[in-house]
Scaffold this active site. Sequence first.
Site, short mmCIF file in Angstrom:
data_model
loop_
_atom_site.label_atom_id
_atom_site.label_comp_id
_atom_site.label_asym_id
_atom_site.label_seq_id
_atom_site.Cartn_x
_atom_site.Cartn_y
_atom_site.Cartn_z
N HIS A 17 -38.93 -104.72 -8.95
CA HIS A 17 -39.45 -103.55 -9.66
C HIS A 17 -38.35 -102.73 -10.30
O HIS A 17 -38.58 -101.59 -10.71
CB HIS A 17 -40.28 -102.67 -8.72
CG HIS A 17 -41.53 -103.33 -8.24
ND1 HIS A 17 -42.29 -102.81 -7.25
CD2 HIS A 17 -42.12 -104.48 -8.62
CE1 HIS A 17 -43.32 -103.62 -7.02
NE2 HIS A 17 -43.23 -104.64 -7.84
N ILE A 58 -36.72 -97.78 -12.99
CA ILE A 58 -37.44 -98.14 -11.77
C ILE A 58 -38.93 -98.04 -12.03
O ILE A 58 -39.42 -97.04 -12.55
CB ILE A 58 -37.06 -97.17 -10.63
CG1 ILE A 58 -35.54 -97.14 -10.45
CG2 ILE A 58 -37.73 -97.61 -9.33
CD1 ILE A 58 -35.05 -95.94 -9.69
N CYS A 59 -39.65 -99.09 -11.64
CA CYS A 59 -41.09 -99.10 -11.79
C CYS A 59 -41.68 -98.70 -10.44
O CYS A 59 -41.86 -99.53 -9.56
CB CYS A 59 -41.53 -100.49 -12.22
SG CYS A 59 -43.30 -100.72 -12.23
N LEU A 60 -41.91 -97.41 -10.27
CA LEU A 60 -42.43 -96.92 -8.99
C LEU A 60 -43.43 -95.81 -9.31
O LEU A 60 -43.10 -94.87 -10.02
CB LEU A 60 -41.26 -96.37 -8.14
CG LEU A 60 -41.60 -95.81 -6.78
CD1 LEU A 60 -42.09 -96.93 -5.87
CD2 LEU A 60 -40.40 -95.15 -6.14
#
Lengths: 153, 468
Positions: A84, A91-93
């Site tokens: 991610h 950041i893919c959060l």
Amino acid sequence: MAFASRRLGKELSKIHGNLPPGITLVTAEGFEEWLLDVQVLDENPIYMGKLFRLMFRFSKSYPIEPPEVTFVNTTDRPIPMHPHIYSNGIICLDLLSTQGWSPVQNVESVCMSLQSMLTGNTKNERPEGDEQFVASNRRRPRDIDFYYHDNTV
Amino acid sequence: MSETPALARQPLPFPGSHLSDLSQPYTIHTDVEVDRGNSPETPSRLTSSSPNLSDHSISRASDLNLRHTIDLRAITYDGIVDENLVCPICRCPFIDPVLTDCDHVFCRACIDGSLSHGNFCPIDRLPLAEDSLTRAPKMVFNQLDSLKAKCPCCAKLLPRSGLETHLERYCLEAHVRCPGFLLEQGCSEMVKRGVSNQHCLHYPADCPDCSETIQQAEMDTHRDTFCKERLKPCDYCEVEILRCNESEHVENCPDAVQSCRWAEYGCQHEAKRKDLHLHAGDCHFKSIGPMAGFLKKEINSLRNDVQNLTETNHLQERRIKFLESGQRASERPMELMDLSLANLPEATSADSLDPGHDYLLSLLETQQNRLSHLSAELSDFQGKNTMMLFNETLPLKNELAELRSTQQVTCMHVRWLMRFRMQENQRRFGGGPGPASSGGPEGGAGFGGEPPLSRRLSDSSRDVITKL
């Protein structure tokens, strides 16, 4: 900015010398950009012995709006391998998106979430379509519509 | 800041000492004072003709009070506030706390901000509507009100709820209107409450030392820290000096700390000016220093030389490039000449600041001359070409006309021969018309008494000839 800087001032005085293990404050000059180092504490082979640098950028509406959090690449601080985390540090959060953010979160809690996200990871890989995303993306991280599909990591 | 003095009649020639700035956690509202009317004839001002100003202002001390608004998020609280009384959003003790359906408490302003981004509780993400918020229990308010906070002016510890009243009425360090406000001039400045029983000091006055004009209220500060004509003790020695001579004095003061004369080359020794000569003998840099100085000078001159040479080189390179491009252009075929020349002016104008631009310009001019010469030649050549073409085609045309006439003559001959042949055939097979056969059609017409058959034949033969 007053609201944001006051809240950040309070966070800063709480953070000073009182951060959870594995997280250290590098610089917090002003209330616009902070740098922190994060380290994975268990023996995860992907991240063992490595330090990662996080950059927080705060808007005037913090904490109502989420901060912009990215990993930064320096000579001795790589971008961690994670399905991610794109190789440009984005950041893919969902916690960091406008929908997933909550104003009760703070710099410390975000760092801890990212630390545990790394700790729990077992895949030494980049997200799908990383190269294409890194080459084409010109948007700021919070403007990107990630599709949060994977709840396993 | 909302400082628009409602009764400022005449702005003072000096910037007022507005002592509240943005960093202060409270705002002073000078525009929401009690309405006193705008005319100077207001009784409250003119009733007392007594010149006793201090009595006057004391008696009206409450009139000088100003409304204060405190930013409760910016003040300092005594000790560490109980975490249960701290808003999880702004991390400050609650201000106007509200309770959600899910039993969480936030400041009203904080939860409003959060709800504008999504209708859910920031803590447990349960759906939350703005109209479902209720005022927090009285107990919470009581606890908050009794929190001890530091007065932003006098640093006294007071219950948070009483802070505003304290600033507005009692705090000696808080600001009130200058007593001159009640006088006819209506001074619009502010002073600390502690000194508000004195006269209005907001009038221009001349400093007795430097004769600069300053507000009387700031005279003390001016004379103590700024006035150029006042004596002040030197920071290094005991001597008293005039402030205006301070920098001059420090340069010569025997007690001022100075670094070694070879500090530039690495000596880190620092001593008072009068003691520096003691170091000079022992300084490790005393032999290296002059050498270093000499080398430095040498290096600088060499650096200058190199720079000059680089510049010259650059210029020459440019010249060579230009000449090459010029040569290439002249080698090109004629029709491309225009294009290559059209590009040249751009290149030269971009380099117009270059020292060699004169040379480039002259080159450009030569090229232009050549271009005009070439175009003249071109038009000349075109004319000649047309002439030649014309001359060549004329005899051809003539010849063509001749040929055409010859062809017509031949045609006539063929026609005649054909007819002749036909008549001969007729005579041979049809039997008879006899001698008239050589007379042609005109002759044929002469045989009016011929039988109809032969007549028809003659007609048909004529038709054949016409068709030919």
